[in-house]
Design an enzyme around this catalytic site. Structure first.
Site, PDB file in Angstrom:
ATOM      1  N   GLY A  60       0.813  -1.205   0.000  1.00  0.00           N
ATOM      2  CA  GLY A  60       0.000   0.000   0.000  1.00  0.00           C
ATOM      3  C   GLY A  60       0.845   1.252   0.000  1.00  0.00           C
ATOM      4  CD  GLN A  61      -0.456   7.259   0.887  1.00  0.00           C
ATOM      5  OE1 GLN A  61      -1.298   6.973   1.726  1.00  0.00           O
ATOM      6  NE2 GLN A  61      -0.283   8.487   0.446  1.00  0.00           N
ATOM      7  CE1 TYR A 190      -8.995   2.439   7.283  1.00  0.00           C
ATOM      8  CE2 TYR A 190      -9.387   4.802   7.184  1.00  0.00           C
ATOM      9  CZ  TYR A 190      -8.517   3.734   7.272  1.00  0.00           C
ATOM     10  OH  TYR A 190      -7.165   3.963   7.353  1.00  0.00           O
TER      11      TYR A 190
END
Length: 378
Positions: A60-61, A190
């Site tokens: 991921g980032q 989330y």
């Protein structure tokens, strides 16, 4: 955890086998610590080796950048990247990489035992916009996966870091100078899963002595991955559109203020939190930030580099999410307790973003990897 649309279903039909993709060959380096840090045998091997670190969701980032930072400090073979995605050739060559399904406890357990893991950084998650599109999957990944990580960390006495987010706050939270402790009550799955992670980690710390650490990150801005449509991703897209000479259409109102942070500051704050001696931690979850700005303010900053940039505003459903998030983060406790300081403000962030994008060939339309669609920060 980083997902392409084509692999979302793999979690539901996963194999119970946990195949090792690359076997470590050792490697020792000097350990760098904050001033006053204390090395204890609990998180280091008795022979004095540096910690061995597993990063879940590492494609991921944040994962690749953190792996590079930690490998520089502790040695490339001591940092194990993992995900459910086939790694690029560059990632494969950069150091150990393994397949890790966080919904498979035995898979994670095998990795921890085989690689003698000391610290676990748990990035795997479905993020805000994607989580709203598939709530049942978000519950499995963000909550059930977390439970596996927490139990494993307790069982093997790991130091565990789980990131949280401005999305852990909601419309009932104070939005200006949001403190560490406040009403949260988020409106996305989330955010709900991150509040759950914060509270569960604190419970495991007080109940079992688990060395749980957590930072609430703002929007994270990076030139290394493509914007993927997340709520704060407009602040990445504008750089790509400006350097490509394209029209920038923002999906938030021009006056929508949100906390932000350049990725180098984000990764450094994570490492500093990881190595802070336990006696300096007054709490287990801290806010960290660097700046807060509106779309109109970043447009003005970008137009100093590209005066001809054309801009329009068309708010969509992400505006409703942004309207429930903090405008400004109060991270004074992190600055007081363990010395957190940011480096990049809005002008200096613009300078480095354009420098990196030009170096990556974005100006010549040689795009960055396009498989980062769901790997963004918020």
């Amino acid at each position: 955890m980083r997902f392409r649309a084509s692999v979302l279903g793999k979690l539901l039909g996963r194999s119970s086998n946990c195949m090792q993709s690359r076997v470590p060959s050792g490697g020792v380096c000097d350990v760098t610590h904050l001033p006053g840090a204390v090395v204890t045998s609990r998180h280091y091997h008795p022979n004095g080796d540096p910690p061995r670190i597993l990063i879940t969701g590492s494609l991921g980032q944040l994962g690749s950048g953190l792996a590079a930072l930690l490998r520089e400090k502790y040695g490339r073979e001591n940092v194990i990247m993992s995900d459910i995605i086939k790694p690029s050739k560059e990632t494969w060559k950069s150091g150990p990489y393994v397949f890790a399904d966080i919904l498979d406890f035995k898979c994670l357990q095998e990795i921890v035992v085989t690689y003698r893991i000391d610290w676990l950084v748990h990035f795997s998650a479905l993020l805000s916009a994607i989580g709203e599109q598939n709530v049942p999957l978000a519950i499995r990944v963000n909550i059930e996966g977390l439970h596996n990580v927490m139990e494993l960390s307790k069982q093997y006495d790991l130091r565990v870091f789980v990131p949280s987010t401005i999305g852990a706050f909601g419309p009932d939270s104070p939005r200006d100078f949001t403190p560490n402790v406040a009403i949260q009550r988020p409106r996305t799955i989330y955010g709900v899963s991150k509040v759950h992670a914060e509270l569960l980690g604190e419970y495991y710390h007080h109940k079992f002595g688990l060395d749980f650490r957590c930072l609430r990150f703002p929007g994270v801005i990076s030139a290394d991955t493509q914007p993927g449509g997340g709520t704060t991703d407009y602040a990445v897209q504008i750089f790509h559109d400006a350097i490509a000479g394209e029209h920038f259409e923002c999906y938030l109102r021009p006056d929508t203020r949100l906390p932000m942070m350049y990725i180098d500051d984000c990764l450094r704050s994570l490492w500093e939190m990881l190595v802070t001696p336990e006696n300096l931690l007054k709490r287990r979850t801290y806010n960290v930030t660097a700046m807060s700005f509106t779309p109109a303010e970043i447009v003005a900053a970008v137009q100093k580099h590209f005066p001809d940039l054309k801009v329009s505003y068309r708010p969509d459903d992400r505006q409703k999410i942004a309207d429930t998030w903090p405008k400004v983060f109060d991270d004074s406790e992190a600055r007081r307790d363990w010395g957190w300081r940011h480096v990049y403000d809005l002008p200096s962030m613009c300078d480095i973003m354009f420098s990196k994008l030009r170096a990556a060939g974005v100006e010549n339309n040689t795009a960055l990897a396009d498989d980062a669609v769901l790997a963004r920060g918020m």
